[in-house]
Write a protein that holds these residues in place. Structure first.
Motif, PDB file in Angstrom:
ATOM      1  N   ARG A  22       0.831  -1.206   0.000  1.00 22.13           N
ATOM      2  CA  ARG A  22       0.000   0.000   0.000  1.00 22.13           C
ATOM      3  C   ARG A  22       0.864   1.255   0.000  1.00 22.13           C
ATOM      4  N   ALA A  23       1.957   1.213   0.757  1.00 24.96           N
ATOM      5  CA  ALA A  23       2.867   2.357   0.786  1.00 24.96           C
ATOM      6  C   ALA A  23       3.500   2.580  -0.583  1.00 24.96           C
ATOM      7  N   LYS A  24       3.784   1.500  -1.302  1.00 24.13           N
ATOM      8  CA  LYS A  24       4.394   1.645  -2.616  1.00 24.13           C
ATOM      9  C   LYS A  24       3.433   2.298  -3.606  1.00 24.13           C
ATOM     10  N   VAL A  25       2.161   1.957  -3.506  1.00 21.88           N
ATOM     11  CA  VAL A  25       1.170   2.600  -4.376  1.00 21.88           C
ATOM     12  C   VAL A  25       1.099   4.091  -4.071  1.00 21.88           C
ATOM     13  N   ILE A  26       1.072   4.431  -2.783  1.00 23.74           N
ATOM     14  CA  ILE A  26       1.028   5.852  -2.394  1.00 23.74           C
ATOM     15  C   ILE A  26       2.305   6.562  -2.827  1.00 23.74           C
ATOM     16  N   LEU A  27       3.451   5.898  -2.647  1.00 23.23           N
ATOM     17  CA  LEU A  27       4.725   6.489  -3.054  1.00 23.23           C
ATOM     18  C   LEU A  27       4.779   6.716  -4.558  1.00 23.23           C
ATOM     19  N   THR A  28       4.200   5.808  -5.327  1.00 22.23           N
ATOM     20  CA  THR A  28       4.166   5.982  -6.779  1.00 22.23           C
ATOM     21  C   THR A  28       3.381   7.223  -7.160  1.00 22.23           C
ATOM     22  N   VAL A  29       2.225   7.408  -6.543  1.00 21.15           N
ATOM     23  CA  VAL A  29       1.412   8.596  -6.831  1.00 21.15           C
ATOM     24  C   VAL A  29       2.155   9.869  -6.429  1.00 21.15           C
ATOM     25  N   LEU A  30       2.785   9.852  -5.251  1.00 19.84           N
ATOM     26  CA  LEU A  30       3.532  11.026  -4.783  1.00 19.84           C
ATOM     27  C   LEU A  30       4.704  11.335  -5.707  1.00 19.84           C
ATOM     28  N   TYR A  31       5.380  10.289  -6.179  1.00 18.30           N
ATOM     29  CA  TYR A  31       6.537  10.508  -7.055  1.00 18.30           C
ATOM     30  C   TYR A  31       6.099  11.072  -8.406  1.00 18.30           C
ATOM     31  N   ILE A  32       4.966  10.605  -8.913  1.00 18.08           N
ATOM     32  CA  ILE A  32       4.436  11.160 -10.165  1.00 18.08           C
ATOM     33  C   ILE A  32       4.118  12.642  -9.991  1.00 18.08           C
ATOM     34  N   VAL A  33       3.520  12.997  -8.856  1.00 17.90           N
ATOM     35  CA  VAL A  33       3.226  14.412  -8.585  1.00 17.90           C
ATOM     36  C   VAL A  33       4.520  15.221  -8.516  1.00 17.90           C
ATOM     37  N   CYS A  34       5.547  14.666  -7.864  1.00 16.41           N
ATOM     38  CA  CYS A  34       6.838  15.363  -7.765  1.00 16.41           C
ATOM     39  C   CYS A  34       7.446  15.603  -9.144  1.00 16.41           C
ATOM     40  N   SER A  35       7.297  14.643 -10.042  1.00 13.79           N
ATOM     41  CA  SER A  35       7.890  14.799 -11.378  1.00 13.79           C
ATOM     42  C   SER A  35       7.242  15.941 -12.142  1.00 13.79           C
ATOM     43  N   PHE A  36       5.984  16.228 -11.866  1.00 16.42           N
ATOM     44  CA  PHE A  36       5.301  17.317 -12.563  1.00 16.42           C
ATOM     45  C   PHE A  36       5.445  18.657 -11.831  1.00 16.42           C
ATOM     46  N   LEU A  37       6.090  18.648 -10.667  1.00 18.15           N
ATOM     47  CA  LEU A  37       6.352  19.894  -9.954  1.00 18.15           C
ATOM     48  C   LEU A  37       7.636  20.571 -10.426  1.00 18.15           C
ATOM     49  N   CYS A  38       8.453  19.859 -11.191  1.00 18.02           N
ATOM     50  CA  CYS A  38       9.743  20.406 -11.635  1.00 18.02           C
ATOM     51  C   CYS A  38       9.522  21.484 -12.701  1.00 18.02           C
ATOM     52  N   LYS A  39      10.229  22.601 -12.525  1.00 17.22           N
ATOM     53  CA  LYS A  39      10.064  23.720 -13.457  1.00 17.22           C
ATOM     54  C   LYS A  39      11.386  24.306 -13.938  1.00 17.22           C
ATOM     55  N   ASN A  40      12.503  24.059 -13.247  1.00 14.27           N
ATOM     56  CA  ASN A  40      13.764  24.661 -13.664  1.00 14.27           C
ATOM     57  C   ASN A  40      14.899  23.628 -13.613  1.00 14.27           C
ATOM     58  N   ILE A  41      16.103  24.101 -13.905  1.00 13.54           N
ATOM     59  CA  ILE A  41      17.244  23.198 -14.053  1.00 13.54           C
ATOM     60  C   ILE A  41      17.534  22.439 -12.766  1.00 13.54           C
ATOM     61  N   ILE A  42      17.567  23.140 -11.638  1.00 11.76           N
ATOM     62  CA  ILE A  42      17.927  22.491 -10.375  1.00 11.76           C
ATOM     63  C   ILE A  42      16.885  21.466  -9.965  1.00 11.76           C
ATOM     64  N   SER A  43      15.594  21.784 -10.152  1.00 14.49           N
ATOM     65  CA  SER A  43      14.550  20.838  -9.765  1.00 14.49           C
ATOM     66  C   SER A  43      14.600  19.576 -10.617  1.00 14.49           C
ATOM     67  N   PHE A  44      14.890  19.724 -11.920  1.00 19.05           N
ATOM     68  CA  PHE A  44      15.000  18.541 -12.769  1.00 19.05           C
ATOM     69  C   PHE A  44      16.253  17.733 -12.441  1.00 19.05           C
ATOM     70  N   ALA A  45      17.343  18.416 -12.090  1.00 20.80           N
ATOM     71  CA  ALA A  45      18.554  17.708 -11.678  1.00 20.80           C
ATOM     72  C   ALA A  45      18.293  16.913 -10.399  1.00 20.80           C
ATOM     73  N   LEU A  46      17.532  17.492  -9.476  1.00 20.56           N
ATOM     74  CA  LEU A  46      17.187  16.786  -8.244  1.00 20.56           C
ATOM     75  C   LEU A  46      16.280  15.598  -8.530  1.00 20.56           C
ATOM     76  N   LEU A  47      15.368  15.754  -9.493  1.00 18.55           N
ATOM     77  CA  LEU A  47      14.497  14.637  -9.870  1.00 18.55           C
ATOM     78  C   LEU A  47      15.314  13.491 -10.466  1.00 18.55           C
ATOM     79  N   ALA A  48      16.267  13.819 -11.337  1.00 19.09           N
ATOM     80  CA  ALA A  48      17.132  12.784 -11.925  1.00 19.09           C
ATOM     81  C   ALA A  48      17.956  12.086 -10.849  1.00 19.09           C
TER      82      ALA A  48
END
Length: 272
Positions: A22-48
Motif C-alpha cells: 500500500r505504501a508503494k502505491v502511495i509512493l508511486t502517486v507522490l513521485y508522479i506528482v513530484c515529477s510534474f512539480l519540476c520547473k527549472n534546471i535544479i529541480s530537474f537535476a534533483l528529480l534525476a
C-alpha cells in the motif's frame, strides 16, 4: 520481446522490497506528482538524482531497469524532436530552411526526457520490480476498500488486475513460441512494407487470442473447483501492515516535493 519487463517481479533484498504494498502505491502517486512539480534546471537535476537513488536503494541491476525503457524509446525520441523544433524562444541557436532551433527548445526537450525517464524508473521500481502481483493487488484492494460502501466491486477489480499482471509474461512466452513456429513454416515478419507486415501478424494474433481464451477458461474452471465465490468472507495469507520505514519513505518523498516547489520559487536558470 524478452526485453519487455512490465509486470515482472525482480526478487532481491533491499529497502524498497521491504516496503508495504500500500505504501508503494502511495509512493508511486507522490513521485508522479513530484515529477510534474519540476520547473527549472535544479529541480530537474534533483528529480534525476532521486531516480538514480531509487535504483541504488532497490538493489536492482541497472541493465534490468533500462529494459523497461526500451519499448518506449521511439516515443521518447519523438517527444524530444517535437520539443526541440516546436518550442520558440527569443534568439535562434540554429536555423536552416524551415527548421529553427532555440535554446529554450533544447532545454524543454532535455527536461521532458528527464521527466519521462524518472517516471518510468520510479513507477517500475515501486510497482512492478519490487512488488509481487499478489501483494500489489492486495494493497490496491485495501486502499480502495472505502469504495465498497458505494457497492463497487473492489475485490473483483483487484483480482482482475492480479490475473492480468500474472499472465503478461505467459502471453509473451506464448507469442515467442508462435513466432518461432511460424518462422519454421517459412513466415517472414521483417521484410516488405507496413501493410505486408501488418498482414503477417494475422497468423500470430489468431492463435494467440485462441490460446488466451483457452487459458482463461482453464483458470475459471480451476477457480470454480476451489470454490471461489468472490471476496465475501475471504481472509489473507499475508496480512499487510505498515512499518515505520513506510512512513519514513512517504515523508521523504513529500519533502522532495516541497524542495522542488522551493527551487521553482527561486527561479534559478531556465524555467519551463
Amino acid at each position: 520481446m524478452k526485453n519487455i519487463s512490465f509486470g515482472q517481479y525482480y526478487p532481491a533484498e533491499s529497502l524498497i522490497h521491504r516496503l508495504d504494498a500500500r505504501a508503494k502505491v502511495i509512493l508511486t502517486v507522490l513521485y508522479i506528482v513530484c515529477s510534474f512539480l519540476c520547473k527549472n534546471i535544479i529541480s530537474f537535476a534533483l528529480l534525476a538524482l532521486s531516480a538514480v537513488l531509487l535504483v541504488l536503494l532497490s538493489n536492482i541491476p541497472l541493465r534490468a531497469v533500462l529494459r523497461s525503457i526500451r519499448p518506449i524509446i521511439f516515443v521518447m525520441l519523438f517527444t524530444v524532436v517535437l520539443n526541440i523544433f516546436w518550442t520558440k524562444g527569443e534568439k535562434p541557436l540554429f536555423s536552416w530552411w524551415i527548421l529553427t532551433v532555440y535554446p529554450e527548445g533544447i532545454y524543454s526537450a532535455l527536461f521532458m526526457l528527464i521527466r519521462i525517464l524518472s517516471l518510468i524508473i520510479g513507477t517500475s521500481i515501486f510497482m512492478t520490480y519490487t512488488t509481487t502481483p499478489i501483494a500489489l493487488a492486495d494493497g490496491m484492494e485495501q486502499l480502495l476498500s472505502p469504495l465498497k460502501k458505494i457497492k463497487l466491486p473492489v475485490h473483483e477489480f483487484s483480482m482482475m488486475m492480479t490475473v492480468a499482471l500474472r499472465f503478461i509474461p505467459t502471453l509473451i512466452e506464448e507469442t515467442e513460441k508462435i513466432i518461432a513456429a511460424q518462422k519454421a513454416r517459412g513466415a517472414d515478419f521483417s521484410s516488405g512494407g507496413l501493410i505486408k507486415r501488418a498482414k503477417a501478424l494475422i497468423p500470430i494474433l489468431i492463435p494467440l487470442v485462441i490460446s488466451a481464451f483457452r487459458r482463461a477458461d482453464e483458470l475459471a474452471t480451476a477457480m470454480e473447483c476451489r470454490c471461489y465465490r468472490g471476496g465475501d468472507g475471504r481472509t489473507k495469507l499475508h496480512v499487510l501492515r505498515y512499518s515505520p520505514l513506510d512512513f519514513m519513505m512517504m515523508i521523504v518523498v513529500v519533502l522532495l516535493g516541497v524542495i522542488l516547489v522551493g527551487f521553482n520559487l527561486l527561479s534559478i536558470g531556465y524555467s519551463m
